[in-house]
Design a protein around this motif. Structure first.
Motif, PDB file in Angstrom:
ATOM      1  N   PRO A 110       0.825  -1.222   0.000  1.00  0.00           N
ATOM      2  CA  PRO A 110       0.000   0.000   0.000  1.00  0.00           C
ATOM      3  C   PRO A 110       0.856   1.268   0.000  1.00  0.00           C
ATOM      4  O   PRO A 110       1.959   1.298   0.525  1.00  0.00           O
ATOM      5  CB  PRO A 110      -0.797  -0.111   1.303  1.00  0.00           C
ATOM      6  N   THR A 111       0.317   2.317  -0.575  1.00  0.00           N
ATOM      7  CA  THR A 111       1.029   3.591  -0.680  1.00  0.00           C
ATOM      8  C   THR A 111       1.425   4.134   0.681  1.00  0.00           C
ATOM      9  O   THR A 111       2.531   4.652   0.834  1.00  0.00           O
ATOM     10  CB  THR A 111       0.136   4.625  -1.399  1.00  0.00           C
ATOM     11  N   THR A 112       0.575   4.003   1.664  1.00  0.00           N
ATOM     12  CA  THR A 112       0.900   4.528   2.991  1.00  0.00           C
ATOM     13  C   THR A 112       2.119   3.836   3.582  1.00  0.00           C
ATOM     14  O   THR A 112       2.963   4.471   4.214  1.00  0.00           O
ATOM     15  CB  THR A 112      -0.289   4.389   3.953  1.00  0.00           C
ATOM     16  N   VAL A 113       2.236   2.537   3.359  1.00  0.00           N
ATOM     17  CA  VAL A 113       3.387   1.796   3.874  1.00  0.00           C
ATOM     18  C   VAL A 113       4.631   2.170   3.095  1.00  0.00           C
ATOM     19  O   VAL A 113       5.697   2.390   3.666  1.00  0.00           O
ATOM     20  CB  VAL A 113       3.130   0.270   3.802  1.00  0.00           C
ATOM     21  N   ARG A 114       4.515   2.263   1.766  1.00  0.00           N
ATOM     22  CA  ARG A 114       5.664   2.658   0.935  1.00  0.00           C
ATOM     23  C   ARG A 114       6.182   4.025   1.330  1.00  0.00           C
ATOM     24  O   ARG A 114       7.380   4.246   1.423  1.00  0.00           O
ATOM     25  CB  ARG A 114       5.286   2.680  -0.552  1.00  0.00           C
ATOM     26  N   ASN A 115       5.283   4.979   1.603  1.00  0.00           N
ATOM     27  CA  ASN A 115       5.701   6.330   1.965  1.00  0.00           C
ATOM     28  C   ASN A 115       6.359   6.364   3.339  1.00  0.00           C
ATOM     29  O   ASN A 115       7.173   7.238   3.611  1.00  0.00           O
ATOM     30  CB  ASN A 115       4.505   7.277   1.930  1.00  0.00           C
TER      31      ASN A 115
END
Length: 70
Positions: free
Chosen positions: A63-68
């Motif tokens: 997920p984008t939140t984890v990647r960020n």
């Protein structure tokens, strides 16, 4: 600014594969570009290199939140 590129080489024999690998590695070093092999992901890496307008980060399982947060 971050950017990336995908380098592919198509060969017919194992001997040509070894030669192509050496050539690509040498060109990467001389251009000061860090290249990493796609172990176990050759098919998806090849597809990402096709001129289809595929944006790789939009198709990641993470997920984008984890990647960020990384």
């Amino acid at each position: 600014m971050n950017f990336g590129m995908i380098v592919t080489a198509t060969v017919r024999t194992q001997a040509e594969l070894d030669e192509a690998e050496a050539i690509v590695e040498n060109l990467g070093v001389s251009a000061r570009i860090r290249l990493e092999e796609a172990y176990g992901a050759q098919d998806s890496t090849f597809a990402a290199g096709l001129p289809l307008g595929l944006v790789i980060p939009e198709h990641l399982a993470l997920p984008t939140t984890v990647r960020n947060a990384l």
